[in-house]
Design a protein around this motif. Structure first.
Motif, PDB file in Angstrom:
ATOM      1  N   HIS A  53       2.199  37.456  74.356  1.00 26.91           N
ATOM      2  CA  HIS A  53       3.149  36.355  74.284  1.00 26.91           C
ATOM      3  C   HIS A  53       4.478  36.788  73.658  1.00 26.91           C
ATOM      4  O   HIS A  53       4.556  37.833  73.006  1.00 26.91           O
ATOM      5  CB  HIS A  53       2.560  35.194  73.466  1.00 26.91           C
ATOM      6  N   ASP A  54       5.476  35.948  73.871  1.00 32.52           N
ATOM      7  CA  ASP A  54       6.793  36.190  73.295  1.00 32.52           C
ATOM      8  C   ASP A  54       7.357  34.850  72.849  1.00 32.52           C
ATOM      9  O   ASP A  54       7.996  34.138  73.616  1.00 32.52           O
ATOM     10  CB  ASP A  54       7.717  36.854  74.316  1.00 32.52           C
ATOM     11  N   ASN A  55       7.071  34.470  71.591  1.00 29.96           N
ATOM     12  CA  ASN A  55       7.555  33.217  71.038  1.00 29.96           C
ATOM     13  C   ASN A  55       7.957  33.422  69.581  1.00 29.96           C
ATOM     14  O   ASN A  55       7.898  34.536  69.056  1.00 29.96           O
ATOM     15  CB  ASN A  55       6.492  32.116  71.168  1.00 29.96           C
ATOM     16  N   VAL A  56       8.357  32.349  68.925  1.00 30.41           N
ATOM     17  CA  VAL A  56       8.832  32.442  67.541  1.00 30.41           C
ATOM     18  C   VAL A  56       7.737  32.954  66.611  1.00 30.41           C
ATOM     19  O   VAL A  56       7.975  33.798  65.746  1.00 30.41           O
ATOM     20  CB  VAL A  56       9.343  31.061  67.052  1.00 30.41           C
ATOM     21  N   PHE A  57       6.500  32.444  66.785  1.00 32.49           N
ATOM     22  CA  PHE A  57       5.381  32.870  65.942  1.00 32.49           C
ATOM     23  C   PHE A  57       5.143  34.377  66.083  1.00 32.49           C
ATOM     24  O   PHE A  57       4.956  35.087  65.087  1.00 32.49           O
ATOM     25  CB  PHE A  57       4.111  32.103  66.324  1.00 32.49           C
ATOM     26  N   VAL A  58       5.167  34.855  67.312  1.00 36.24           N
ATOM     27  CA  VAL A  58       4.950  36.282  67.567  1.00 36.24           C
ATOM     28  C   VAL A  58       6.041  37.119  66.916  1.00 36.24           C
ATOM     29  O   VAL A  58       5.768  38.168  66.324  1.00 36.24           O
ATOM     30  CB  VAL A  58       4.873  36.558  69.084  1.00 36.24           C
ATOM     31  N   LYS A  59       7.277  36.651  67.019  1.00 34.07           N
ATOM     32  CA  LYS A  59       8.385  37.401  66.426  1.00 34.07           C
ATOM     33  C   LYS A  59       8.253  37.495  64.913  1.00 34.07           C
ATOM     34  O   LYS A  59       8.534  38.533  64.308  1.00 34.07           O
ATOM     35  CB  LYS A  59       9.712  36.747  66.806  1.00 34.07           C
ATOM     36  N   ILE A  60       7.792  36.397  64.288  1.00 30.19           N
ATOM     37  CA  ILE A  60       7.608  36.392  62.836  1.00 30.19           C
ATOM     38  C   ILE A  60       6.461  37.316  62.436  1.00 30.19           C
ATOM     39  O   ILE A  60       6.578  38.121  61.503  1.00 30.19           O
ATOM     40  CB  ILE A  60       7.340  34.957  62.324  1.00 30.19           C
ATOM     41  N   VAL A  61       5.342  37.207  63.162  1.00 30.96           N
ATOM     42  CA  VAL A  61       4.161  38.008  62.853  1.00 30.96           C
ATOM     43  C   VAL A  61       4.412  39.497  63.105  1.00 30.96           C
ATOM     44  O   VAL A  61       3.940  40.357  62.355  1.00 30.96           O
ATOM     45  CB  VAL A  61       2.950  37.520  63.691  1.00 30.96           C
ATOM     46  N   SER A  62       5.164  39.801  64.156  1.00 27.50           N
ATOM     47  CA  SER A  62       5.391  41.196  64.550  1.00 27.50           C
ATOM     48  C   SER A  62       6.490  41.883  63.748  1.00 27.50           C
ATOM     49  O   SER A  62       6.550  43.118  63.702  1.00 27.50           O
ATOM     50  CB  SER A  62       5.748  41.268  66.039  1.00 27.50           C
ATOM     51  N   ALA A  63       7.365  41.106  63.120  1.00 27.04           N
ATOM     52  CA  ALA A  63       8.547  41.664  62.458  1.00 27.04           C
ATOM     53  C   ALA A  63       8.239  42.764  61.444  1.00 27.04           C
ATOM     54  O   ALA A  63       8.860  43.837  61.488  1.00 27.04           O
ATOM     55  CB  ALA A  63       9.356  40.544  61.801  1.00 27.04           C
ATOM     56  N   PRO A  64       7.276  42.573  60.500  1.00 23.95           N
ATOM     57  CA  PRO A  64       7.011  43.642  59.512  1.00 23.95           C
ATOM     58  C   PRO A  64       6.550  44.942  60.160  1.00 23.95           C
ATOM     59  O   PRO A  64       6.998  46.031  59.785  1.00 23.95           O
ATOM     60  CB  PRO A  64       5.911  43.040  58.624  1.00 23.95           C
ATOM     61  N   GLY A  65       5.641  44.840  61.141  1.00 24.81           N
ATOM     62  CA  GLY A  65       5.144  46.037  61.809  1.00 24.81           C
ATOM     63  C   GLY A  65       6.215  46.743  62.616  1.00 24.81           C
ATOM     64  O   GLY A  65       6.298  47.978  62.623  1.00 24.81           O
TER      65      GLY A  65
END
Length: 355
Positions: A306-318
């Motif tokens: 997926h590509d949504n706001v939640f994914v962007k937040i979760v993926s940001a640190p990694g």
């Protein structure tokens, strides 16, 4: 708008890989293959025979459970790929008997060609022990030391340092510092992140590791090129970004974040005696590690689809951490290895490797 379209991933795949010594291992619908640049400059690709643990029973494919099982599979497969790449580079052929110590000669005499495998296995075991000390024992010990200092004064703590290892004294002094208990999980989790980042920063200064990180970047760029449906050419791969949401670096960082959340919950619901007893607390976290790996895996898998706001937040640190663990390939020869490894494991039908 044009830049956004260039970064858009058109197809979600399950293809993944790992950077090696002058090579890349890729996993795809055809299996797992290692492509290496040999010392003479040629490229050699070889498949690895490995039957995944996850294929033995459907239970190992259940969400959450599959995360830990796939982690074990990745570790075992990665070890085989690493040994194969070392063999391709002739690392175990460069042994000069005159420079060997008595212990080295004893190893060669008794184990022969298996010396490299034995040394690598011992190194892996020592690495696991070091990981236990750095990521489990040290954060708990440091929090305990700070708690003792808060309860009795840091002067007392330094004068009676040995008592920090005494079970009875520790329990009494730690319980006296219960005001700090709510911050235990947060302190330990943040310290683990700091240790992990410092470790990456330290090894990234090594010339050989920088080279591996370039192969890591080439691996990601090649997969992005494939997921966009572009022909696998050096020029097309060069244009891609090197940060991928399904990277192992993101997985590790995700586990660290999940561990903070679950450890915080545990610190509130479990009796203070258990939380403040060092070995009990460590044992509980180790027992829950497979579960936390499973949660981290599901989040990474979701991020890959997926590509949504939640994914962007979760993926940001990694994705931020990948700025340390991946480097732009310095030469086309590195990208060629990424292309060769990927071409070996994909089919002509893009649906064969869809997530």
């Amino acid at each position: 708008m044009k830049k956004q379209k260039e970064c858009e991933v058109l197809r979600k795949t399950s293809v993944g890989g790992e950077a090696l010594i002058e090579g890349i291992m890729m996993r795809g619908p055809k299996g797992s293959a290692v492509a290496c640049r040999l010392p003479d400059g040629t490229v050699e690709t070889e498949f690895i025979e490995y039957k995944p643990i996850s294929a033995k029973t459907k239970f190992f494919k259940v969400p959450i459970i599959r995360g830990f099982v796939n982690f074990i599979d990745s570790m075992l497969l990665g070890y085989k790929a690493m040994m194969l790449s070392a063999e391709k580079q002739g690392i175990d052929d460069d042994i000069n008997e005159e420079e060997l110590s008595k212990f080295d000669k004893w190893l060669v005499k008794h184990f022969g060609d298996k010396v490299m495998s034995i040394v690598s296995t011992v190194g892996m075991v020592l690495g696991l022990l070091l990981a236990f000390v750095l990521f489990f024992w040290m954060p708990t010990f440091l929090f305990q030391a700070i708690s003792v200092g808060a309860a009795k004064g840091f002067g007392w703590m330094f004068q009676n340092f040995g008592l920090l290892f005494s079970k009875g004294e520790v329990i009494k002094t730690i319980l006296a510092a219960s005001a700090l208990a709510p911050f235990k999980a947060l302190f330990e989790g943040v310290l683990r992140m700091i240790i992990f980042i410092l470790y990456i920063l330290l090894i990234s200064r090594m010339k050989d590791i920088q080279r591996v990180f370039q192969y890591h970047g080439a691996e990601h760029k090649t997969i992005f090129c494939y997921e966009k449906g572009l022909p696998l050419t050096v020029e097309n791969v060069k244009k891609q970004i090197r940060f991928h949401p399904r990277c192992g670096t993101s997985f590790i960082f995700m586990i660290l974040i999940v561990s903070i959340i679950f450890s915080t919950i545990l610190s509130y619901v479990m009796p203070d005696f258990i939380v403040q007893t060092r070995m009990l607390w460590i044992a509980i976290k180790i027992l829950l590690l497979p579960f936390m790996m499973g949660i981290g895996y599901e989040l990474i898998k979701y991020a890959g689809k997926h590509d949504n706001v939640f994914v962007k937040i979760v993926s940001a640190p990694g994705l931020w951490m990948q700025r340390l663990t991946t480097k732009e390939p310095s030469e086309d020869a590195i990208i060629e290895i990424g292309i060769a490894s990927l071409q070996a494991v994909i089919t002509d039908n893009p649906e064969d490797d869809s997530i």
